[in-house]
Design a protein around this motif. Structure first.
Motif, PDB file in Angstrom:
ATOM      1  N   GLU A 198      76.693  -1.033  36.876  1.00 36.27           N
ATOM      2  CA  GLU A 198      76.043  -0.853  35.588  1.00 36.27           C
ATOM      3  C   GLU A 198      76.823   0.157  34.758  1.00 36.27           C
ATOM      4  N   TYR A 199      77.261  -0.263  33.585  1.00 35.13           N
ATOM      5  CA  TYR A 199      78.037   0.610  32.724  1.00 35.13           C
ATOM      6  C   TYR A 199      77.156   1.276  31.685  1.00 35.13           C
ATOM      7  N   LEU A 200      77.656   2.361  31.151  1.00 29.79           N
ATOM      8  CA  LEU A 200      76.947   3.091  30.114  1.00 29.79           C
ATOM      9  C   LEU A 200      76.780   2.210  28.877  1.00 29.79           C
ATOM     10  N   THR A 201      75.577   2.192  28.341  1.00 30.51           N
ATOM     11  CA  THR A 201      75.310   1.463  27.106  1.00 30.51           C
ATOM     12  C   THR A 201      74.865   2.458  26.043  1.00 30.51           C
ATOM     13  N   LYS A 202      75.441   2.353  24.860  1.00 33.31           N
ATOM     14  CA  LYS A 202      75.071   3.225  23.756  1.00 33.31           C
ATOM     15  C   LYS A 202      74.232   2.446  22.746  1.00 33.31           C
ATOM     16  N   PHE A 203      73.295   3.128  22.128  1.00 38.82           N
ATOM     17  CA  PHE A 203      72.397   2.525  21.153  1.00 38.82           C
ATOM     18  C   PHE A 203      72.506   3.292  19.839  1.00 38.82           C
ATOM     19  N   ALA A 204      72.386   2.574  18.739  1.00 35.78           N
ATOM     20  CA  ALA A 204      72.339   3.205  17.421  1.00 35.78           C
ATOM     21  C   ALA A 204      71.385   2.429  16.530  1.00 35.78           C
ATOM     22  N   LEU A 205      70.517   3.142  15.845  1.00 40.88           N
ATOM     23  CA  LEU A 205      69.625   2.545  14.862  1.00 40.88           C
ATOM     24  C   LEU A 205      70.112   2.933  13.476  1.00 40.88           C
ATOM     25  N   GLY A 206      70.229   1.948  12.596  1.00 46.40           N
ATOM     26  CA  GLY A 206      70.585   2.224  11.213  1.00 46.40           C
ATOM     27  C   GLY A 206      72.049   2.431  10.932  1.00 46.40           C
ATOM     28  N   CYS A 207      72.899   2.329  11.953  1.00 41.69           N
ATOM     29  CA  CYS A 207      74.328   2.565  11.703  1.00 41.69           C
ATOM     30  C   CYS A 207      75.180   1.898  12.766  1.00 41.69           C
ATOM     31  N   GLN A 208      76.471   1.869  12.514  1.00 43.72           N
ATOM     32  CA  GLN A 208      77.468   1.304  13.403  1.00 43.72           C
ATOM     33  C   GLN A 208      77.893   2.296  14.480  1.00 43.72           C
ATOM     34  N   LEU A 209      78.316   1.766  15.596  1.00 45.74           N
ATOM     35  CA  LEU A 209      78.937   2.574  16.646  1.00 45.74           C
ATOM     36  C   LEU A 209      80.441   2.363  16.692  1.00 45.74           C
ATOM     37  N   PRO A 220      78.740  -0.418   6.396  1.00 45.84           N
ATOM     38  CA  PRO A 220      77.685   0.389   5.771  1.00 45.84           C
ATOM     39  C   PRO A 220      76.493   0.585   6.709  1.00 45.84           C
ATOM     40  N   SER A 221      75.835   1.721   6.553  1.00 39.67           N
ATOM     41  CA  SER A 221      74.591   1.956   7.280  1.00 39.67           C
ATOM     42  C   SER A 221      73.455   1.236   6.570  1.00 39.67           C
ATOM     43  N   LEU A 222      72.284   1.230   7.188  1.00 38.26           N
ATOM     44  CA  LEU A 222      71.125   0.543   6.620  1.00 38.26           C
ATOM     45  C   LEU A 222      70.679   1.228   5.329  1.00 38.26           C
ATOM     46  N   PRO A 223      70.562   0.489   4.221  1.00 34.56           N
ATOM     47  CA  PRO A 223      70.125   1.107   2.966  1.00 34.56           C
ATOM     48  C   PRO A 223      68.604   1.158   2.867  1.00 34.56           C
TER      49      PRO A 223
END
Length: 396
Positions: A245-256, A261-264
Motif C-alpha cells: 500500500e502506497y501513500l495517497t495524498k488528498f486535496a480539496l479545491g486544488c491541484q496536487l 486553477p483552484s475551485l472558484p
C-alpha cells in the motif's frame, strides 16, 4: 531512551480497553496516538503494545463507518474545523482557504481562491486511508458553490497515489466552462474521463458525485446520472500494488500535480462512502425523500404502460397521471386536430416561451426516476420546415 516516556505510552494504550464507535473511545485512542507519535524512533520500538494501538485505531475507524451510513470519510467543516467528522484524521489548510456559510442554515463550507494555485485543504494516508476500506466499490460526493463560471480544468478534488518508482495514479474531478469531468488513472495506466451533459452553474449549490462499482464508473450532477464508462478499478489499483500500500495524498479545491486553477468557490460536505451507492441513493443525497418519490413515480409508470410522461392532449396538456402540470404558452393551441380522431398541441415558430409547453425540473424530473433508462417518442406534423426547429429540450 527515556523509559518514563515509554512506560507512559504503554499505560495509555493499556487504558484503551474495548473499542466502540464513540467519542469516549476515540479520545482514549487519540491520547495514546499523540503520546506515541511524540516518542523518538528508538522509544517507539520499545513500546511493547504498539500493535494494540494500531489495531484499536483501525477497529474504531471501521466501527464508525458501519455506524454512520458507510461513511469512510466525512468533512462537514462544522465550526470551521478541519477535523473529519469521525475524528479519524485532521486536514491542513493553505493560507488561501477561508470559510463561509454552508449549504444549510448554520453549516460551514471551505472557500477557495481560484487565483491561488495548489492552495486547498490537504491530508495524506499516513494514519488513515479511506480508500483501503473501499476496495473497488466506492462513492465520492460533495456539494460545491461556484462564485463564477469556472475556467477550464478548475480542480474540485484530487487523490494521488504514489508508487515506489514515483509513478502515480489519480482520481480527479474538474469543473470546466462547459462541463464537469471525472478523470481516473491507475498507476502507470491510461486515463479515462467521464464528462457531464450539463455545464457548471454559478450562484447555487450543486451536488457532484462519482460512483465506482467494480470496473464501472458513473458521474452524477444533482442526483442525475450524466455519464458512465468502463473504468480502471482505481480505488484499489493505486492504493494496493503488488500487495504494497502506497501513500495517497488528498486535496480539496486544488491541484496536487499541475498548475491548474483552484475551485472558484466553496465546498460543503465532502464524503467518501464504502460501497457503490445506487441511482436511488444518489438521488436521495441530492433531495432527501427522493427514494419515496422514486418508488411512487415508477409505480405510476408501471400502471401507465411504462410511461414516465404521457400527454395525449385529450384533456388539455395534463399528464396522464397528474405527475406535473405544464405551463402552456399563450401561442400554443390545444385544439388542433390530432393524428387520429383526437386532439393535438399546435405551436408557432416564434422562438419564445409563448410557443412552448414547459414544466420545472424540480416539479417533476422523469429522467431522475427512470430506473431502466428512457426512450422518447412523439408524433409530429410540420406545417413548414425551418433549420434548428426544437421538438423538445431537457436541461438545467
Amino acid at each position: 531512551i527515556d523509559q518514563k516516556h515509554v512506560d507512559a505510552v504503554v499505560a495509555l494504550i493499556g487504558k484503551i480497553g474495548a473499542v466502540s464507535a464513540t467519542s469516549q473511545s476515540l479520545a482514549k485512542i487519540m491520547d495514546a496516538k499523540e503520546a506515541y507519535n511524540a516518542l523518538t524512533v528508538s522509544e517507539k520500538k520499545a513500546v511493547t503494545n504498539a500493535g494494540v494501538l494500531k489495531t484499536a485505531y483501525a477497529t474504531y475507524c471501521s466501527l464508525y463507518t458501519a455506524a454512520n451510513d458507510g461513511k469512510l470519510l466525512d468533512f462537514d467543516f462544522a465550526g470551521e474545523s478541519l477535523e473529519e467528522a469521525g475524528g479519524r484524521l485532521t486536514a491542513t489548510a493553505d493560507s488561501a482557504v477561508t470559510f463561509k456559510d454552508g449549504k444549510d442554515s448554520g453549516s460551514k463550507a471551505a472557500h477557495f481562491d481560484a487565483s491561488q494555485k495548489k492552495q486547498g485543504v490537504k491530508w495524506d494516508t499516513a494514519d488513515y486511508n479511506p480508500l483501503s476500506g473501499a476496495g473497488d466499490q466506492i462513492t465520492i460526493s460533495t456539494w460545491i458553490y461556484l462564485d463564477a463560471k469556472p475556467a477550464d480544468n478548475s480542480t474540485v478534488f484530487m487523490t494521488k497515489g504514489i508508487s515506489g518508482t514515483d509513478s502515480f495514479g489519480f482520481m480527479l474531478l474538474k469543473a470546466n466552462g462547459g462541463s464537469y469531468q471525472m478523470c481516473v488513472r491507475p498507476v502507470n495506466g491510461g486515463e479515462i474521463r467521464l464528462t457531464s451533459r450539463v455545464a457548471p452553474v454559478a450562484g447555487r449549490w450543486t451536488l457532484v458525485s462519482y460512483v465506482q462499482d467494480g470496473n464501472i464508473g458513473k458521474l452524477y450532477i444533482d442526483g442525475a446520472l450524466q455519464s458512465q464508462s468502463v473504468m480502471p478499478t482505481a480505488a484499489s489499483t493505486f492504493t494496493d500494488i503488488n500487495g504494497v500500500e502506497y501513500l495517497t495524498k488528498f486535496a480539496l479545491g486544488c491541484q496536487l500535480n499541475w498548475d491548474d486553477p483552484s475551485l472558484p468557490g466553496a465546498m460543503d460536505s465532502f464524503t467518501i462512502y464504502k460501497g457503490a451507492l445506487s441511482d436511488v441513493e444518489i438521488a436521495e443525497l441530492y433531495a432527501p425523500g427522493s427514494a419515496a418519490d422514486y418508488e411512487k413515480y415508477n409505480k405510476l409508470a408501471d400502471e401507465d404502460g411504462g410511461r414516465m410522461v404521457y400527454m395525449d392532449f385529450e384533456k388539455g396538456a395534463a399528464d396522464s397521471k397528474d405527475r406535473f402540470n405544464p405551463i402552456v404558452g399563450s401561442a400554443v393551441s390545444l385544439d388542433a386536430a390530432g393524428k387520429d380522431s383526437g386532439k393535438a398541441a399546435s405551436f408557432t415558430n416564434t422562438k419564445s416561451v409563448n410557443s412552448m409547453l414547459r414544466w420545472k425540473q424540480d416539479e417533476y424530473d422523469p429522467f431522475l426516476y427512470a430506473d431502466k433508462g428512457a426512450s422518447i417518442s412523439m408524433w409530429v406534423n410540420f406545417k413548414e420546415l425551418a433549420n434548428d426547429s426544437v421538438l423538445f429540450n431537457y436541461g438545467f
